[in-house]
Design a protein around this motif. Structure first.
Motif, PDB file in Angstrom:
ATOM      1  N   PRO A  51      -2.112 -55.756 -21.932  1.00  0.00           N
ATOM      2  CA  PRO A  51      -1.168 -56.834 -21.696  1.00  0.00           C
ATOM      3  C   PRO A  51      -0.642 -57.497 -22.968  1.00  0.00           C
ATOM      4  O   PRO A  51       0.193 -58.369 -22.892  1.00  0.00           O
ATOM      5  CB  PRO A  51      -1.985 -57.840 -20.880  1.00  0.00           C
ATOM      6  CG  PRO A  51      -3.387 -57.604 -21.299  1.00  0.00           C
ATOM      7  CD  PRO A  51      -3.472 -56.145 -21.596  1.00  0.00           C
ATOM      8  N   ASP A  52      -1.110 -57.089 -24.143  1.00  0.00           N
ATOM      9  CA  ASP A  52      -0.643 -57.681 -25.391  1.00  0.00           C
ATOM     10  C   ASP A  52       0.694 -57.057 -25.763  1.00  0.00           C
ATOM     11  O   ASP A  52       0.751 -55.952 -26.308  1.00  0.00           O
ATOM     12  CB  ASP A  52      -1.683 -57.469 -26.489  1.00  0.00           C
ATOM     13  CG  ASP A  52      -1.294 -58.161 -27.780  1.00  0.00           C
ATOM     14  OD1 ASP A  52      -0.334 -58.965 -27.769  1.00  0.00           O
ATOM     15  OD2 ASP A  52      -1.954 -57.905 -28.797  1.00  0.00           O
ATOM     16  N   PHE A  53       1.771 -57.745 -25.486  1.00  0.00           N
ATOM     17  CA  PHE A  53       3.112 -57.215 -25.737  1.00  0.00           C
ATOM     18  C   PHE A  53       3.370 -56.973 -27.223  1.00  0.00           C
ATOM     19  O   PHE A  53       4.206 -56.157 -27.576  1.00  0.00           O
ATOM     20  CB  PHE A  53       4.179 -58.166 -25.206  1.00  0.00           C
ATOM     21  CG  PHE A  53       4.304 -58.161 -23.709  1.00  0.00           C
ATOM     22  CD1 PHE A  53       3.775 -57.152 -22.939  1.00  0.00           C
ATOM     23  CD2 PHE A  53       4.978 -59.186 -23.070  1.00  0.00           C
ATOM     24  CE1 PHE A  53       3.906 -57.155 -21.563  1.00  0.00           C
ATOM     25  CE2 PHE A  53       5.113 -59.203 -21.694  1.00  0.00           C
ATOM     26  CZ  PHE A  53       4.578 -58.186 -20.940  1.00  0.00           C
ATOM     27  N   SER A  54       2.684 -57.713 -28.098  1.00  0.00           N
ATOM     28  CA  SER A  54       2.972 -57.575 -29.529  1.00  0.00           C
ATOM     29  C   SER A  54       2.663 -56.172 -30.047  1.00  0.00           C
ATOM     30  O   SER A  54       3.181 -55.779 -31.085  1.00  0.00           O
ATOM     31  CB  SER A  54       2.197 -58.620 -30.335  1.00  0.00           C
ATOM     32  OG  SER A  54       0.806 -58.398 -30.236  1.00  0.00           O
ATOM     33  N   LYS A  55       1.865 -55.423 -29.328  1.00  0.00           N
ATOM     34  CA  LYS A  55       1.528 -54.068 -29.761  1.00  0.00           C
ATOM     35  C   LYS A  55       2.488 -53.019 -29.191  1.00  0.00           C
ATOM     36  O   LYS A  55       2.393 -51.850 -29.548  1.00  0.00           O
ATOM     37  CB  LYS A  55       0.093 -53.737 -29.365  1.00  0.00           C
ATOM     38  CG  LYS A  55      -0.906 -54.606 -30.094  1.00  0.00           C
ATOM     39  CD  LYS A  55      -2.315 -54.279 -29.697  1.00  0.00           C
ATOM     40  CE  LYS A  55      -3.278 -55.211 -30.419  1.00  0.00           C
ATOM     41  NZ  LYS A  55      -4.658 -55.007 -30.001  1.00  0.00           N
ATOM     42  N   TYR A  56       3.379 -53.413 -28.304  1.00  0.00           N
ATOM     43  CA  TYR A  56       4.332 -52.466 -27.717  1.00  0.00           C
ATOM     44  C   TYR A  56       5.402 -52.136 -28.753  1.00  0.00           C
ATOM     45  O   TYR A  56       5.982 -53.016 -29.371  1.00  0.00           O
ATOM     46  CB  TYR A  56       4.994 -53.049 -26.479  1.00  0.00           C
ATOM     47  CG  TYR A  56       4.101 -53.176 -25.269  1.00  0.00           C
ATOM     48  CD1 TYR A  56       2.784 -52.774 -25.282  1.00  0.00           C
ATOM     49  CD2 TYR A  56       4.597 -53.697 -24.086  1.00  0.00           C
ATOM     50  CE1 TYR A  56       1.976 -52.891 -24.167  1.00  0.00           C
ATOM     51  CE2 TYR A  56       3.798 -53.821 -22.958  1.00  0.00           C
ATOM     52  CZ  TYR A  56       2.483 -53.417 -23.020  1.00  0.00           C
ATOM     53  OH  TYR A  56       1.692 -53.529 -21.918  1.00  0.00           O
ATOM     54  N   SER A  57       5.651 -50.853 -28.901  1.00  0.00           N
ATOM     55  CA  SER A  57       6.674 -50.419 -29.856  1.00  0.00           C
ATOM     56  C   SER A  57       7.121 -49.011 -29.492  1.00  0.00           C
ATOM     57  O   SER A  57       6.507 -48.339 -28.670  1.00  0.00           O
ATOM     58  CB  SER A  57       6.125 -50.447 -31.282  1.00  0.00           C
ATOM     59  OG  SER A  57       5.071 -49.527 -31.421  1.00  0.00           O
ATOM     60  N   PHE A  58       8.204 -48.588 -30.110  1.00  0.00           N
ATOM     61  CA  PHE A  58       8.638 -47.204 -30.000  1.00  0.00           C
ATOM     62  C   PHE A  58       9.189 -46.777 -31.358  1.00  0.00           C
ATOM     63  O   PHE A  58       9.564 -47.606 -32.183  1.00  0.00           O
ATOM     64  CB  PHE A  58       9.661 -46.998 -28.869  1.00  0.00           C
ATOM     65  CG  PHE A  58      10.963 -47.715 -29.054  1.00  0.00           C
ATOM     66  CD1 PHE A  58      12.036 -47.101 -29.707  1.00  0.00           C
ATOM     67  CD2 PHE A  58      11.141 -48.995 -28.560  1.00  0.00           C
ATOM     68  CE1 PHE A  58      13.231 -47.757 -29.862  1.00  0.00           C
ATOM     69  CE2 PHE A  58      12.345 -49.658 -28.715  1.00  0.00           C
ATOM     70  CZ  PHE A  58      13.398 -49.044 -29.368  1.00  0.00           C
ATOM     71  N   THR A  59       9.206 -45.474 -31.582  1.00  0.00           N
ATOM     72  CA  THR A  59       9.601 -44.939 -32.885  1.00  0.00           C
ATOM     73  C   THR A  59      10.806 -44.025 -32.718  1.00  0.00           C
ATOM     74  O   THR A  59      10.851 -43.179 -31.819  1.00  0.00           O
ATOM     75  CB  THR A  59       8.441 -44.138 -33.514  1.00  0.00           C
ATOM     76  OG1 THR A  59       7.293 -44.977 -33.561  1.00  0.00           O
ATOM     77  CG2 THR A  59       8.781 -43.669 -34.907  1.00  0.00           C
ATOM     78  N   VAL A  60      11.794 -44.211 -33.594  1.00  0.00           N
ATOM     79  CA  VAL A  60      12.977 -43.353 -33.630  1.00  0.00           C
ATOM     80  C   VAL A  60      13.172 -42.910 -35.077  1.00  0.00           C
ATOM     81  O   VAL A  60      13.379 -43.768 -35.962  1.00  0.00           O
ATOM     82  CB  VAL A  60      14.234 -44.095 -33.119  1.00  0.00           C
ATOM     83  CG1 VAL A  60      15.469 -43.218 -33.270  1.00  0.00           C
ATOM     84  CG2 VAL A  60      14.056 -44.549 -31.695  1.00  0.00           C
ATOM     85  N   ASN A  61      13.088 -41.609 -35.326  1.00  0.00           N
ATOM     86  CA  ASN A  61      13.255 -41.040 -36.666  1.00  0.00           C
ATOM     87  C   ASN A  61      12.387 -41.742 -37.707  1.00  0.00           C
ATOM     88  O   ASN A  61      12.826 -42.062 -38.813  1.00  0.00           O
ATOM     89  CB  ASN A  61      14.727 -41.090 -37.102  1.00  0.00           C
ATOM     90  CG  ASN A  61      15.583 -40.144 -36.309  1.00  0.00           C
ATOM     91  OD1 ASN A  61      15.103 -39.125 -35.810  1.00  0.00           O
ATOM     92  ND2 ASN A  61      16.860 -40.464 -36.177  1.00  0.00           N
ATOM     93  N   GLY A  62      11.166 -42.051 -37.360  1.00  0.00           N
ATOM     94  CA  GLY A  62      10.231 -42.661 -38.294  1.00  0.00           C
ATOM     95  C   GLY A  62      10.329 -44.177 -38.390  1.00  0.00           C
ATOM     96  O   GLY A  62       9.517 -44.798 -39.058  1.00  0.00           O
ATOM     97  N   SER A  63      11.319 -44.786 -37.758  1.00  0.00           N
ATOM     98  CA  SER A  63      11.449 -46.246 -37.770  1.00  0.00           C
ATOM     99  C   SER A  63      10.747 -46.819 -36.544  1.00  0.00           C
ATOM    100  O   SER A  63      10.972 -46.361 -35.427  1.00  0.00           O
ATOM    101  CB  SER A  63      12.919 -46.667 -37.739  1.00  0.00           C
ATOM    102  OG  SER A  63      13.574 -46.235 -38.902  1.00  0.00           O
ATOM    103  N   VAL A  64       9.909 -47.820 -36.764  1.00  0.00           N
ATOM    104  CA  VAL A  64       9.131 -48.424 -35.682  1.00  0.00           C
ATOM    105  C   VAL A  64       9.850 -49.680 -35.201  1.00  0.00           C
ATOM    106  O   VAL A  64      10.186 -50.567 -35.990  1.00  0.00           O
ATOM    107  CB  VAL A  64       7.706 -48.776 -36.154  1.00  0.00           C
ATOM    108  CG1 VAL A  64       6.931 -49.450 -35.040  1.00  0.00           C
ATOM    109  CG2 VAL A  64       6.995 -47.539 -36.650  1.00  0.00           C
TER     110      VAL A  64
END
Length: 142
Positions: A51-64
């Motif tokens: 549930p910790d939203f701060s850890k949600y991420s996605f990566t596109v061409n090496g950029s987080v």
């Protein structure tokens, strides 16, 4: 130097400093509310395991892209904005409307330009239109 001291001790400046400190503290409190209560609640309702939203991420061409941290800040902003609206803006609007209520008895609208003018005026100060006189018996009490 005396003028600077006088400037620093003015009531408005001291009140502003207190408001900034209280606002910063309140902001920290709301950030904690979002991170510790609202975000886990949303995670529990949606069935998320993390549930910790701060850890949600996605990566596109090496950029987080950390969109979860943005969601936390967005929730904090919305809560702060709602509190300011309900606890500051609404009461001040009611207070101002309370004092403006008496203003209507001392002013009237010009029929030509719709500006506010004194009840006893014979000519509008804004458009200079001649106004019909209201008999003293029909005037609102002062």
């Amino acid at each position: 130097m005396g003028g600077f001291k006088k400037f620093l001790m003015r009531g408005n400046l001291v009140e502003l400093a207190v408001a900034v400190v209280v606002g910063a503290t309140f902001s920290g409190l709301v950030q904690a509310l979002v991170a510790d209560l609202v975000t886990p609640l949303i995670g529990a309702v949606t069935g998320g395991k993390n549930p910790d939203f701060s850890k949600y991420s996605f990566t596109v061409n090496g950029s987080v892209f950390k969109y979860g941290d943005f969601v936390n800040h967005l929730l904090a902003f919305l809560i702060i904005a709602a509190v300011i609206y309900w606890l500051v803006v609404m009461p001040m609007t009611r207070l101002i409307s309370f004092f403006d209520r008496d203003k209507a008895s001392t002013e009237k609208q010009c029929p030509e330009c719709l500006s506010d003018i004194p009840v006893g005026a014979r000519r509008c100060a804004f458009c200079t239109a001649e106004l019909a006189m209201v008999p003293a018996d029909d005037r609102p009490p002062a």
